[in-house]
Design a protein around this motif. Structure first.
Motif: not given
Length: 318
Positions: A5-6, A27-29, A48-49, A70-72
């Motif tokens: 996520i940006t 897995e959230l970044h 969240v990383t 990322p995948d998404r």
């Protein structure tokens, strides 16, 4: 599945993270500017990383994509206030256009299989006559602010990367989003913040407003978060989707809701500083394409939004 996520600290980002954390196997970044206010994401620490970097810095963006792969990707980072774009048009272009290009280039190099969401805006449509609503995705774009222009360029950049490089890009043209953690630049937020401040004796009993005649299509950020995930599952690459409730509310009606829920009497006064060089009379979206693709429906109405925001600002200012 790895998610990037940006704009995590922005109006929608933290709510999107909240929603994604309820889903299994993710897995959230997030890419986070060092100077962004950390308060909206304090509850996400350790869940969240975070990758420090600015969307305007191509090296930081490239480094993050190379690390996460990322995948998404949900690209929400932006200068997202039309009023601020009049004061800083070049800065707005750099964040919204160059920042999007930085991301797309990094995705092309390091995660070409990723599904990429580009966040656009109803401001891309510009001035729309009452007989032209609800606005569908095929309506011509003629933005009436530097912000709207920047988002047209960001959208077209994303679609170009789909056409030229085969990236799985989809775009949302989001109408007005509103919810807690949003700051005080949105009209509803300023009304609720002022009412809370007046009740607490922190402001004289005058509610300052701008133009009360425009009609806007508001969606709660929790409903937005759910729609974004569903689109990442079901949207067709290279397509654009209006993200809206499909119902317009006059700004003056929102003021009346705030006054009715206020605990003290106040005077409503127009502040010339809150008036924009131009204001679209009505922005009402057609969300049938989104609904057909995902089955999504909004669940939180304007009365609930005002109740929640008044409670939020009373607690924040106390």
């Amino acid at each position: 599945m790895r998610i990037l996520i940006t704009g995590l600290t922005g109006p929608v980002g933290s709510f999107l993270a909240d929603y994604l954390l309820t889903l299994p196997g993710l897995e959230l970044h997030a890419l986070k500017r060092w100077r962004s206010d950390p308060r909206p994401i304090a509850h996400l620490r350790g869940r969240v990383t975070l990758h420090e970097g600015d969307i305007e810095d191509p090296f930081a963006v490239d480094r993050t994509l190379a690390a996460v792969r990322p995948d998404r990707v949900f690209h929400l980072a932006a200068q997202s206030y039309p009023s601020a774009s009049w004061e800083a048009p070049i800065h707005t272009m750099r964040i919204n256009v160059e920042g999007t290009l930085n991301l797309l280039e990094a995705v092309r190099r390091h995660a070409p299989q990723a599904r990429v969401h580009i966040a656009g805006t109803s401001a891309q449509y510009g001035t729309v006559r009452p007989d032209q609503v609800p606005i569908s995705e095929t309506h011509p774009m003629r933005p009436a602010s530097p912000y709207g222009v920047s988002k047209v360029a960001a959208e077209l950049s994303g679609l170009q990367y789909h056409d030229n490089f085969g990236l799985h890009v989809f775009v949302t043209r989001s109408f007005n989003h509103v919810g807690p953690r949003q700051g005080d630049r949105c009209s509803i937020q300023t009304f609720c913040q002022q009412m809370a401040a007046i009740e607490l004796g922190q402001q004289e009993p005058i509610l300052y407003v701008g133009n009360l005649e425009p009609q806007r299509d508001f969606t709660h950020t929790r409903d937005v978060a759910r729609a974004l995930w569903l689109l990442s599952e079901h949207a067709q690459p290279g397509e654009v989707y209006n993200l809206c409730a499909g119902q317009a509310t006059r700004i003056g009606e929102i003021v009346q809701l705030v006054l009715a829920r206020g605990r003290v009497p106040v005077e409503v006064r127009v502040d010339p500083a809150r008036l924009r060089p131009s204001d679209e009379p009505i922005l009402l979206g057609d969300n049938r394409k989104l609904r057909a693709a995902t089955g999504w429906e909004p669940t939180i109405g304007m009365s609930e939004i005002v109740d929640e925001l008044l409670a939020y600002w009373r607690d924040a200012l106390r």
